[in-house]
Design an enzyme around this catalytic site. Structure first.
Site, PDB file in Angstrom:
ATOM      1  N   ASP A  99     -11.239  55.413 -50.681  1.00  0.00           N
ATOM      2  CA  ASP A  99      -9.798  55.217 -50.538  1.00  0.00           C
ATOM      3  C   ASP A  99      -9.253  56.361 -49.678  1.00  0.00           C
ATOM      4  O   ASP A  99      -9.765  56.600 -48.594  1.00  0.00           O
ATOM      5  CB  ASP A  99      -9.143  55.147 -51.932  1.00  0.00           C
ATOM      6  CG  ASP A  99      -7.648  54.869 -51.882  1.00  0.00           C
ATOM      7  OD1 ASP A  99      -7.264  53.713 -51.648  1.00  0.00           O
ATOM      8  OD2 ASP A  99      -6.868  55.823 -52.084  1.00  0.00           O
ATOM      9  N   HIS A 294     -11.353  46.928 -54.823  1.00  0.00           N
ATOM     10  CA  HIS A 294     -11.036  48.202 -54.179  1.00  0.00           C
ATOM     11  C   HIS A 294     -11.742  49.406 -54.790  1.00  0.00           C
ATOM     12  O   HIS A 294     -12.006  50.381 -54.096  1.00  0.00           O
ATOM     13  CB  HIS A 294      -9.527  48.428 -54.217  1.00  0.00           C
ATOM     14  CG  HIS A 294      -9.098  49.678 -53.527  1.00  0.00           C
ATOM     15  ND1 HIS A 294      -9.335  49.899 -52.178  1.00  0.00           N
ATOM     16  CD2 HIS A 294      -8.478  50.795 -53.990  1.00  0.00           C
ATOM     17  CE1 HIS A 294      -8.860  51.091 -51.849  1.00  0.00           C
ATOM     18  NE2 HIS A 294      -8.342  51.652 -52.918  1.00  0.00           N
TER      19      HIS A 294
END
Length: 315
Positions: A99, A294
């Site tokens: 991320d 994610h």
């Protein structure tokens, strides 16, 4: 066993978690996370013969949170990585980021290839410079409700996300995972905030436990979300600060891991995987995890661990 301590890095006190001995491997977390998001990676990398270190990055969890938004530029964040490497008594390292930690890892390899032996990014691919300031382009494409635009106003998202820490992590982690309904990147029209698009899950997926939710919530009691949100508040400034590297390539050996259900993929251009070697010409491979959302290394630790161990051992 994972051990914890604090180091002084670039004038701030930085909390790190570490395990193992050998060449240094740094694990850089994203938003809204901490060192704990790498909990499944310590043992496999340590067993493979590496000194594994995962810091709480600037503004997060157990690390100091400077007050000024300007103290969270990409140059500060890369500087923290280099400072941490030296504070650990090392002259080089492999950096792995997920991320927001991925852009930090990619930029560290871009700016200091003399120190970075290898770089791997999870979820967020190597940076391709936008033709203009990114926030304006994102607003044109997604509207004012796009989450990165919503995060810009100091105090707003900070208060929303910090109102109920356990509820925030439960909603956010599940919604953006491969098991969730999907974290809408746009705040719905008429909604009170970002979390309105993320329903409270009836049950947690198999990769996430109530103890994990408790751990993240407890770590965020000190600093809340402002430090991490300040990274977003430097997006346009980062574009200005990195203009000198507009055409530069990421030259250290690299590796990229993504998931087919990662929301980040909706932001990129079609065919972005095929374009990666033009940015990182020493790309050693791409792992595309079917059905993964994610939270790459948390959702699919076994596959991620095997790929990372193979990559770092091959350097």
């Amino acid at each position: 066993m994972v051990n914890h301590r604090e180091l002084t890095v670039n004038g701030i006190q930085m909390h790190i978690a570490e395990q193992g001995q050998g060449p240094l491997v740094l694990l850089l977390h994203g938003f809204p996370e901490s060192w704990y998001s790498w909990r499944h990676q310590f043992q496999p990398l340590a067993d493979a013969g590496f000194h594994v270190v995962a810091p709480d990055q600037r503004g997060y969890a157990g690390t100091d949170r400077p007050e000024s938004v300007d103290d969270y530029s990409i140059l500060h964040l890369v500087g923290d990585v280099i400072g941490l490497i030296h504070a650990l008594g090392e002259q080089e390292a492999v950096v792995i980021g997920h991320d927001w930690g991925a852009p930090v890892a990619w930029h560290t390899a871009l700016l200091r290839p003399d120190i970075i032996r290898g770089v791997a990014g999870l979820s967020v691919p190597p940076p391709r410079r936008a033709p203009a300031k990114p926030l304006g382009l994102l607003e044109q494409r997604f509207g004012q409700g796009f989450y990165q635009i919503y995060f810009q106003e100091p105090g707003v998202a900070d208060a929303e996300l910090g109102a109920d820490l356990k509820d925030t992590f439960r909603r956010f982690l599940v919604a953006a995972s491969g098991d969730g309904a999907g974290a809408a990147p746009v705040v719905p029209e008429g909604a009170k905030g970002f979390l309105d698009a993320m329903p409270t899950p009836e049950a947690l997926p198999s990769w996430l436990t109530e103890a994990d939710i408790d751990a993240f919530a407890e770590q965020y009691e000190r600093n809340g979300f402002t430090g991490g949100l300040n990274w977003y508040r430097n997006i346009d400034r980062n574009w200005e600060l990195t203009a000198a590297w507009a055409d530069a390539k990421i030259t250290p050996p690299s590796f990229y891991i993504t998931g087919t259900k990662d929301i980040v993929r909706t932001f990129g251009a079609p065919g972005f995987l095929e374009q990666l070697p033009s940015i990182a010409p020493n790309l050693r491979g791409i792992l595309d995890l079917e059905g993964c959302g994610h939270w790459t290394q948390q959702e699919r630790p076994d596959e991620v661990n095997a790929a990372l161990v193979e990559f770092v051992k091959g350097l």
